[in-house]
Design a protein around this motif. Structure first.
Motif, PDB file in Angstrom:
ATOM      1  N   VAL A   1     119.017  74.822  38.382  1.00 53.01           N
ATOM      2  CA  VAL A   1     117.903  75.768  38.482  1.00 53.01           C
ATOM      3  C   VAL A   1     118.032  76.849  37.418  1.00 53.01           C
ATOM      4  CG1 VAL A   1     116.777  77.475  39.951  1.00 53.01           C
ATOM      5  CG2 VAL A   1     117.640  75.348  40.949  1.00 53.01           C
ATOM      6  N   LEU A   2     119.232  77.366  37.269  1.00 49.79           N
ATOM      7  CA  LEU A   2     119.452  78.482  36.364  1.00 49.79           C
ATOM      8  C   LEU A   2     119.415  78.063  34.902  1.00 49.79           C
ATOM      9  CD1 LEU A   2     122.296  80.190  38.400  1.00 49.79           C
ATOM     10  CD2 LEU A   2     119.834  80.584  38.511  1.00 49.79           C
ATOM     11  N   ARG A   3     119.513  76.769  34.642  1.00 46.50           N
ATOM     12  CA  ARG A   3     119.371  76.287  33.269  1.00 46.50           C
ATOM     13  C   ARG A   3     117.909  76.229  32.842  1.00 46.50           C
ATOM     14  NH1 ARG A   3     124.015  72.903  34.618  1.00 46.50           N
ATOM     15  NH2 ARG A   3     122.648  71.259  35.422  1.00 46.50           N
ATOM     16  N   GLU A   4     116.991  76.284  33.795  1.00 45.49           N
ATOM     17  CA  GLU A   4     115.574  76.167  33.470  1.00 45.49           C
ATOM     18  C   GLU A   4     114.793  77.459  33.671  1.00 45.49           C
ATOM     19  OE1 GLU A   4     113.353  72.852  34.750  1.00 45.49           O
ATOM     20  OE2 GLU A   4     115.055  71.475  34.811  1.00 45.49           O
ATOM     21  N   VAL A   5     115.316  78.363  34.474  1.00 45.92           N
ATOM     22  CA  VAL A   5     114.593  79.591  34.782  1.00 45.92           C
ATOM     23  C   VAL A   5     115.133  80.726  33.926  1.00 45.92           C
ATOM     24  CG1 VAL A   5     114.078  81.297  36.555  1.00 45.92           C
ATOM     25  CG2 VAL A   5     114.062  78.869  37.128  1.00 45.92           C
ATOM     26  N   PHE A   6     114.252  81.397  33.220  1.00 47.85           N
ATOM     27  CA  PHE A   6     114.632  82.512  32.356  1.00 47.85           C
ATOM     28  C   PHE A   6     114.028  83.796  32.922  1.00 47.85           C
ATOM     29  CE2 PHE A   6     113.416  85.283  28.727  1.00 47.85           C
ATOM     30  CZ  PHE A   6     114.697  85.662  28.365  1.00 47.85           C
ATOM     31  N   ILE A   7     114.861  84.820  33.086  1.00 44.52           N
ATOM     32  CA  ILE A   7     114.371  86.089  33.614  1.00 44.52           C
ATOM     33  C   ILE A   7     114.645  87.203  32.612  1.00 44.52           C
ATOM     34  CG2 ILE A   7     114.584  85.443  36.035  1.00 44.52           C
ATOM     35  CD1 ILE A   7     117.233  86.903  36.150  1.00 44.52           C
ATOM     36  N   TYR A   8     113.825  88.225  32.682  1.00 42.56           N
ATOM     37  CA  TYR A   8     113.970  89.388  31.808  1.00 42.56           C
ATOM     38  C   TYR A   8     113.319  90.566  32.517  1.00 42.56           C
ATOM     39  CZ  TYR A   8     109.108  88.367  30.715  1.00 42.56           C
ATOM     40  OH  TYR A   8     107.767  88.122  30.813  1.00 42.56           O
ATOM     41  N   GLY A   9     113.418  91.744  31.924  1.00 47.60           N
ATOM     42  CA  GLY A   9     112.800  92.926  32.524  1.00 47.60           C
ATOM     43  C   GLY A   9     113.334  93.181  33.921  1.00 47.60           C
ATOM     44  N   GLU A  10     112.449  93.105  34.928  1.00 48.52           N
ATOM     45  CA  GLU A  10     112.852  93.253  36.318  1.00 48.52           C
ATOM     46  C   GLU A  10     112.371  92.061  37.151  1.00 48.52           C
ATOM     47  OE1 GLU A  10     112.019  97.002  38.089  1.00 48.52           O
ATOM     48  OE2 GLU A  10     112.710  98.165  36.378  1.00 48.52           O
ATOM     49  N   LEU A  11     112.426  90.874  36.561  1.00 54.43           N
ATOM     50  CA  LEU A  11     111.962  89.675  37.238  1.00 54.43           C
ATOM     51  C   LEU A  11     113.038  89.023  38.093  1.00 54.43           C
ATOM     52  CD1 LEU A  11     109.771  87.928  34.492  1.00 54.43           C
ATOM     53  CD2 LEU A  11     109.120  89.651  36.186  1.00 54.43           C
ATOM     54  N   HIS A  12     114.190  89.681  38.269  1.00 50.98           N
ATOM     55  CA  HIS A  12     115.278  89.068  39.020  1.00 50.98           C
ATOM     56  C   HIS A  12     114.887  88.755  40.456  1.00 50.98           C
ATOM     57  CE1 HIS A  12     115.617  93.496  39.183  1.00 50.98           C
ATOM     58  NE2 HIS A  12     115.933  93.312  40.459  1.00 50.98           N
ATOM     59  N   ARG A  13     114.028  89.591  41.052  1.00 54.79           N
ATOM     60  CA  ARG A  13     113.632  89.354  42.445  1.00 54.79           C
ATOM     61  C   ARG A  13     112.687  88.167  42.584  1.00 54.79           C
ATOM     62  NH1 ARG A  13     111.001  94.098  40.917  1.00 54.79           N
ATOM     63  NH2 ARG A  13     112.632  95.358  41.893  1.00 54.79           N
ATOM     64  N   PHE A  14     112.186  87.645  41.437  1.00 56.06           N
ATOM     65  CA  PHE A  14     111.228  86.550  41.476  1.00 56.06           C
ATOM     66  C   PHE A  14     111.831  85.216  41.043  1.00 56.06           C
ATOM     67  CE2 PHE A  14     108.610  90.379  40.652  1.00 56.06           C
ATOM     68  CZ  PHE A  14     107.848  90.351  41.808  1.00 56.06           C
ATOM     69  N   VAL A  15     113.145  85.117  40.988  1.00 56.34           N
ATOM     70  CA  VAL A  15     113.756  83.847  40.584  1.00 56.34           C
ATOM     71  C   VAL A  15     113.328  82.691  41.494  1.00 56.34           C
ATOM     72  CG1 VAL A  15     115.927  82.612  40.211  1.00 56.34           C
ATOM     73  CG2 VAL A  15     115.716  84.987  39.470  1.00 56.34           C
ATOM     74  N   PRO A  16     113.317  82.856  42.827  1.00 54.91           N
ATOM     75  CA  PRO A  16     112.820  81.753  43.664  1.00 54.91           C
ATOM     76  C   PRO A  16     111.378  81.366  43.349  1.00 54.91           C
ATOM     77  CG  PRO A  16     114.036  83.329  45.000  1.00 54.91           C
ATOM     78  CD  PRO A  16     113.841  83.958  43.651  1.00 54.91           C
ATOM     79  N   VAL A  17     110.538  82.349  43.032  1.00 57.16           N
ATOM     80  CA  VAL A  17     109.145  82.050  42.684  1.00 57.16           C
ATOM     81  C   VAL A  17     109.085  81.241  41.389  1.00 57.16           C
ATOM     82  CG1 VAL A  17     106.934  83.056  42.023  1.00 57.16           C
ATOM     83  CG2 VAL A  17     108.266  84.078  43.873  1.00 57.16           C
ATOM     84  N   LEU A  18     109.842  81.672  40.386  1.00 63.23           N
ATOM     85  CA  LEU A  18     109.855  80.962  39.113  1.00 63.23           C
ATOM     86  C   LEU A  18     110.443  79.566  39.270  1.00 63.23           C
ATOM     87  CD1 LEU A  18     111.080  83.915  36.849  1.00 63.23           C
ATOM     88  CD2 LEU A  18     108.751  83.021  37.029  1.00 63.23           C
ATOM     89  N   ALA A  19     111.463  79.437  40.128  1.00 64.76           N
ATOM     90  CA  ALA A  19     112.054  78.123  40.386  1.00 64.76           C
ATOM     91  C   ALA A  19     111.060  77.224  41.107  1.00 64.76           C
ATOM     92  CB  ALA A  19     113.331  78.276  41.197  1.00 64.76           C
ATOM     93  N   GLY A  20     110.350  77.785  42.082  1.00 63.00           N
ATOM     94  CA  GLY A  20     109.351  76.999  42.788  1.00 63.00           C
ATOM     95  C   GLY A  20     108.249  76.517  41.873  1.00 63.00           C
ATOM     96  N   ALA A  21     107.879  77.328  40.883  1.00 62.50           N
ATOM     97  CA  ALA A  21     106.849  76.921  39.924  1.00 62.50           C
ATOM     98  C   ALA A  21     107.314  75.766  39.051  1.00 62.50           C
ATOM     99  CB  ALA A  21     106.450  78.110  39.050  1.00 62.50           C
ATOM    100  N   ARG A  22     108.629  75.605  38.905  1.00 64.15           N
ATOM    101  CA  ARG A  22     109.193  74.492  38.139  1.00 64.15           C
ATOM    102  C   ARG A  22     109.399  73.243  38.988  1.00 64.15           C
ATOM    103  NH1 ARG A  22     109.214  74.236  32.868  1.00 64.15           N
ATOM    104  NH2 ARG A  22     111.206  73.152  32.823  1.00 64.15           N
ATOM    105  N   GLY A  23     109.084  73.340  40.286  1.00 68.89           N
ATOM    106  CA  GLY A  23     109.210  72.170  41.152  1.00 68.89           C
ATOM    107  C   GLY A  23     110.468  72.138  41.995  1.00 68.89           C
ATOM    108  N   PHE A  24     111.320  73.139  41.882  1.00 73.66           N
ATOM    109  CA  PHE A  24     112.512  73.187  42.720  1.00 73.66           C
ATOM    110  C   PHE A  24     112.129  73.599  44.144  1.00 73.66           C
ATOM    111  CE2 PHE A  24     114.227  73.988  38.426  1.00 73.66           C
ATOM    112  CZ  PHE A  24     115.184  72.983  38.371  1.00 73.66           C
ATOM    113  N   ARG A  25     112.895  73.115  45.119  1.00 75.76           N
ATOM    114  CA  ARG A  25     112.603  73.418  46.511  1.00 75.76           C
ATOM    115  C   ARG A  25     113.337  74.687  46.927  1.00 75.76           C
ATOM    116  NH1 ARG A  25     112.703  68.734  50.747  1.00 75.76           N
ATOM    117  NH2 ARG A  25     111.656  70.465  51.821  1.00 75.76           N
ATOM    118  N   VAL A  26     112.601  75.587  47.556  1.00 70.61           N
ATOM    119  CA  VAL A  26     113.121  76.905  47.903  1.00 70.61           C
ATOM    120  C   VAL A  26     113.116  77.070  49.418  1.00 70.61           C
ATOM    121  CG1 VAL A  26     112.802  79.391  47.620  1.00 70.61           C
ATOM    122  CG2 VAL A  26     112.212  77.835  45.736  1.00 70.61           C
TER     123      VAL A  26
END
Length: 342
Positions: free
Chosen positions: A164-189
């Motif tokens: 998951v962490l190899r595909e999701v890139f965060i910056y700014g203050e997007l750390h709280r949205f990692v599950p959202v970004l992962a879900g958008a990539r098709g990962f199950r949350v």
């Protein structure tokens, strides 16, 4: 291996206790090899000296020190890039996240439901009401707008599979949205209820202003997950709607002027009518949005990589394997027949 990524900002009093709790939990649960990555995000209270001492006594401790405070997203990104584990946990350094909950995360992760991300849910929070109430409103808003339904998007206690962490890139203050970004990539949350402990040392690093910033970040995430690869679909559509409304206004004024001037032989000027001003503004803004959408598409197409457009879970490529075996057999035959091999 299991990695624990822990951002640190002025938490020197709690670091030794946290490491002892993690080490004790890992030993009692027979977790196997672990590593603890402390990311010092520009602390000014001597946290780095404490981390150095912990690393000297325990080889499982690794650490990074930033030159200044870059924020939690940067700290997590640095930790994710250095984590060696197949499973990565994130938790805060203030001891409010209980390491005893780690086995429950792992049990849910390995239950066979195919989860890739598990977020903690602090059902019972030991925080002031003026932080809890806005947080609950914000969490409901995030779930509704993004489609990733979690009770506590803000919880820092999370578990990830390394892919998951190899595909999701965060910056700014997007750390709280990692599950959202992962879900958008098709990962199950998924999520799990966790014990939230009272703060023992220091004070919270977040004030009321973070909710305003969080709303702006939510707008960014909604755009990235919904239209990040097709910006014209939102900018262009909105621009076309404004152009249509402005065009209708202008058409009405044109028809009114024709009827008034040529049919009724009257002379009522339309230059001072508010509708003319509004319609002109809508046409101008609509044209700008469509143009901006075209520019955004050009920038996206120039910078987008092929792997950004999909996420591969598994692949079977027997053709490639056959070619590889054939090449290997041919090379081996040539080696055997060559004079040097003789």
């Amino acid at each position: 291996m299991i990695s624990f990524v822990i951002p640190v900002y002025n938490e020197r009093e709690s670091l030794a206790t946290l490491l002892d709790e993690l080490a004790g939990m890992a030993a009692s649960e027979n977790l196997g090899p672990i590593e603890v990555l402390f990311i010092d995000d520009g602390s000014r209270d001597g946290s780095w000296r404490v981390i150095q001492g912990l690393a000297a006594r325990d080889a499982r401790v690794r650490a990074v020190r930033f030159r200044r405070n870059f924020g939690k997203a940067a700290a997590l990104t640095a930790g994710f890039g250095r984590a060696k584990g197949e499973i990565v946990f994130t938790l805060d350094a203030d001891l409010q996240d209980d390491p005893a909950e780690v086995p429950r995360f792992l049990e849910l992760l390995n239950r066979g439901e195919g989860l890739d991300v598990i977020s903690g849910w602090k059902r019972t929070r030991h925080d002031p009401w003026h932080k809890v109430l806005p947080s609950r409103v914000f969490n409901r808003m995030v779930s509704r707008l993004t489609g990733t339904h979690l009770h506590d998007h803000n919880c820092g206690f999370k578990c990830y599979r390394a892919e998951v962490l190899r595909e999701v890139f965060i910056y700014g203050e997007l750390h709280r949205f990692v599950p959202v970004l992962a879900g958008a990539r098709g990962f199950r949350v998924g999520e799990i209820e966790v014990n939230h402990r009272s703060r023992k040392f220091g004070r919270s690093k977040y004030g009321f202003s973070r909710f305003f910033k969080g709303f702006l970040d939510l707008m960014t995430v909604r755009f990235l997950t919904g239209f990040g690869q097709r910006p014209q679909h939102v900018l262009g559509v909105l621009g076309l709607i404004l152009l249509a409304i402005g065009g209708l206004g202008m058409g009405y004024l044109a028809a009114y002027w024709i009827v008034d001037h040529w049919v009724l032989n009257q002379d009522h000027p339309i230059g001072s009518r508010p509708l003319l001003t509004y319609s002109t503004a809508l046409l101008v803004v609509g044209t700008q949005l469509v143009s901006l959408g075209i520019l955004a598409e050009l920038v996206t197409s120039y910078n987008l990589r092929a792997e950004d457009t999909f996420s591969v879970a598994e692949a079977i490529d027997s053709e490639t394997d056959t070619r590889t075996e054939s090449t290997a057999e041919t090379t081996l035959a040539n080696d055997r027949s060559s004079p040097s091999s003789a």
